[in-house]
Design a protein around this motif. Structure first.
Motif, PDB file in Angstrom:
ATOM      1  N   SER A   1      -9.800   2.543  10.712  1.00 50.25           N
ATOM      2  CA  SER A   1     -10.174   1.140  10.916  1.00 50.25           C
ATOM      3  C   SER A   1      -9.946   0.716  12.362  1.00 50.25           C
ATOM      4  O   SER A   1     -10.756  -0.006  12.951  1.00 50.25           O
ATOM      5  CB  SER A   1      -9.361   0.234   9.981  1.00 50.25           C
ATOM      6  N   ARG A   2      -8.843   1.196  12.955  1.00 48.19           N
ATOM      7  CA  ARG A   2      -8.546   0.870  14.350  1.00 48.19           C
ATOM      8  C   ARG A   2      -9.517   1.595  15.284  1.00 48.19           C
ATOM      9  O   ARG A   2      -9.969   1.029  16.287  1.00 48.19           O
ATOM     10  CB  ARG A   2      -7.099   1.235  14.679  1.00 48.19           C
ATOM     11  N   ARG A   3      -9.855   2.840  14.965  1.00 46.22           N
ATOM     12  CA  ARG A   3     -10.813   3.585  15.770  1.00 46.22           C
ATOM     13  C   ARG A   3     -12.168   2.871  15.793  1.00 46.22           C
ATOM     14  O   ARG A   3     -12.812   2.756  16.831  1.00 46.22           O
ATOM     15  CB  ARG A   3     -10.983   5.002  15.225  1.00 46.22           C
ATOM     16  N   THR A   4     -12.585   2.405  14.626  1.00 44.29           N
ATOM     17  CA  THR A   4     -13.860   1.692  14.522  1.00 44.29           C
ATOM     18  C   THR A   4     -13.812   0.398  15.322  1.00 44.29           C
ATOM     19  O   THR A   4     -14.782   0.027  15.991  1.00 44.29           O
ATOM     20  CB  THR A   4     -14.166   1.386  13.045  1.00 44.29           C
ATOM     21  N   GLU A   5     -12.665  -0.280  15.271  1.00 46.20           N
ATOM     22  CA  GLU A   5     -12.486  -1.532  16.009  1.00 46.20           C
ATOM     23  C   GLU A   5     -12.581  -1.295  17.516  1.00 46.20           C
ATOM     24  O   GLU A   5     -13.229  -2.054  18.239  1.00 46.20           O
ATOM     25  CB  GLU A   5     -11.132  -2.139  15.653  1.00 46.20           C
ATOM     26  N   ILE A   6     -11.928  -0.224  17.995  1.00 51.24           N
ATOM     27  CA  ILE A   6     -11.964   0.111  19.416  1.00 51.24           C
ATOM     28  C   ILE A   6     -13.383   0.458  19.846  1.00 51.24           C
ATOM     29  O   ILE A   6     -13.869   0.000  20.887  1.00 51.24           O
ATOM     30  CB  ILE A   6     -11.006   1.291  19.709  1.00 51.24           C
ATOM     31  N   GLU A   7     -14.052   1.271  19.040  1.00 48.74           N
ATOM     32  CA  GLU A   7     -15.434   1.652  19.336  1.00 48.74           C
ATOM     33  C   GLU A   7     -16.328   0.418  19.438  1.00 48.74           C
ATOM     34  O   GLU A   7     -17.117   0.274  20.386  1.00 48.74           O
ATOM     35  CB  GLU A   7     -15.944   2.577  18.238  1.00 48.74           C
ATOM     36  N   ARG A   8     -16.198  -0.477  18.487  1.00 49.72           N
ATOM     37  CA  ARG A   8     -17.032  -1.677  18.460  1.00 49.72           C
ATOM     38  C   ARG A   8     -16.765  -2.567  19.680  1.00 49.72           C
ATOM     39  O   ARG A   8     -17.695  -3.085  20.314  1.00 49.72           O
ATOM     40  CB  ARG A   8     -16.758  -2.455  17.163  1.00 49.72           C
ATOM     41  N   GLU A   9     -15.484  -2.722  20.017  1.00 46.35           N
ATOM     42  CA  GLU A   9     -15.122  -3.582  21.146  1.00 46.35           C
ATOM     43  C   GLU A   9     -15.643  -3.032  22.468  1.00 46.35           C
ATOM     44  O   GLU A   9     -16.171  -3.774  23.306  1.00 46.35           O
ATOM     45  CB  GLU A   9     -13.596  -3.733  21.217  1.00 46.35           C
ATOM     46  N   LEU A  10     -15.527  -1.722  22.662  1.00 40.43           N
ATOM     47  CA  LEU A  10     -15.973  -1.118  23.917  1.00 40.43           C
ATOM     48  C   LEU A  10     -17.488  -1.112  24.045  1.00 40.43           C
ATOM     49  O   LEU A  10     -18.035  -1.355  25.120  1.00 40.43           O
ATOM     50  CB  LEU A  10     -15.413   0.300  24.034  1.00 40.43           C
ATOM     51  N   LEU A  11     -18.181  -0.853  22.947  1.00 42.39           N
ATOM     52  CA  LEU A  11     -19.646  -0.914  22.994  1.00 42.39           C
ATOM     53  C   LEU A  11     -20.116  -2.338  23.271  1.00 42.39           C
ATOM     54  O   LEU A  11     -21.108  -2.547  23.971  1.00 42.39           O
ATOM     55  CB  LEU A  11     -20.238  -0.392  21.681  1.00 42.39           C
ATOM     56  N   HIS A  12     -19.399  -3.298  22.737  1.00 38.02           N
ATOM     57  CA  HIS A  12     -19.741  -4.700  22.991  1.00 38.02           C
ATOM     58  C   HIS A  12     -19.639  -5.018  24.482  1.00 38.02           C
ATOM     59  O   HIS A  12     -20.465  -5.772  25.034  1.00 38.02           O
ATOM     60  CB  HIS A  12     -18.816  -5.612  22.193  1.00 38.02           C
ATOM     61  N   LEU A  13     -18.627  -4.424  25.150  1.00 37.53           N
ATOM     62  CA  LEU A  13     -18.434  -4.670  26.575  1.00 37.53           C
ATOM     63  C   LEU A  13     -19.456  -3.930  27.441  1.00 37.53           C
ATOM     64  O   LEU A  13     -19.922  -4.464  28.454  1.00 37.53           O
ATOM     65  CB  LEU A  13     -17.025  -4.222  26.993  1.00 37.53           C
ATOM     66  N   LEU A  14     -19.803  -2.713  27.033  1.00 33.81           N
ATOM     67  CA  LEU A  14     -20.550  -1.820  27.915  1.00 33.81           C
ATOM     68  C   LEU A  14     -22.030  -1.654  27.578  1.00 33.81           C
ATOM     69  O   LEU A  14     -22.853  -1.467  28.475  1.00 33.81           O
ATOM     70  CB  LEU A  14     -19.894  -0.434  27.905  1.00 33.81           C
TER      71      LEU A  14
END
Length: 203
Positions: free
Chosen positions: A89-102
């Motif tokens: 769940s945390r991995r998915t959260e990190i992935e989503r947040e970084l893609l949102h930024l980049l």
């Protein structure tokens, strides 16, 4: 012992040829308040001088011109043993947040142009509390985090007594044993263990 000597010699050569990153191959000193990217480059690559484009290329592991989600997670050390306890769940959260930024065009990939524009806009990759981002193989991680810190080209075999040294060479010996076993099996016309017991010749 022969293989250990060869491995050690190889590590010495790699350490000597690792590049001049201010003060030999040792990790550059960075301010404790430095951003995550700066700390990552110092800790993982021993590089203090870099730009957005070179950072991108260095972490485009398959050299296809863009970052996939897996490459982003790998850069943050989420493929490393040290982060095996991070839940999905945390991995998915990190992935989503970084893609949102980049990922400005929303195609699920990050191109070099997108990353360079992100950095040139005064932004930087955030610290996701996953450590410095260990993403090399065992050989690289041992060299960068242990060999270069405690050993050098003058290190003798008998000096390799740290727990990290012992564990590292133990892994090599295990791998060599497995390779030898596989090689022997491949040379056999028939692998007896693969034959159901009822079809084996007795006596």
């Amino acid at each position: 012992m022969r293989s250990t000597i060869l491995i050690t010699a190889g590590l010495v050569c790699r350490a000597l040829g690792h590049g001049d990153h201010s003060g030999g191959s040792q990790k550059p000193m960075v301010n404790e308040n430095a951003n995550w990217m700066t700390k990552h480059m110092a800790e993982e690559h021993h590089i203090s001088d870099f730009d957005a484009s070179s950072f991108f290329v260095l972490h485009d592991y398959d050299a296809d011109g863009h970052w996939e989600s897996e490459e982003i997670l790998r850069t943050y050390g989420l493929m490393d043993e040290s982060n095996k306890g991070v839940p999905q769940s945390r991995r998915t959260e990190i992935e989503r947040e970084l893609l949102h930024l980049l990922d400005t065009n929303g195609d699920g990939l990050v191109t070099r142009d997108e990353f360079v524009a992100f950095i040139e806009g005064g932004k930087t990759l955030p610290d996701m509390n996953t450590g410095p981002g260990h993403h090399g193989d065992d050989e690289y991680e041992y060299e960068i985090h242990h060999w270069e810190k405690y050993h050098d080209e003058n290190t003798r075999l008998e000096d390799l007594t740290h727990p990290e040294d012992i564990e590292h060479f133990k892994k090599h010996e295990m791998l060599e044993d497995e390779e030898e076993k596989l090689e022997k099996l491949n040379k056999m016309a028939i692998v007896e263990d693969n034959i159901p017991s009822k079809f084996r010749r007795s006596g």
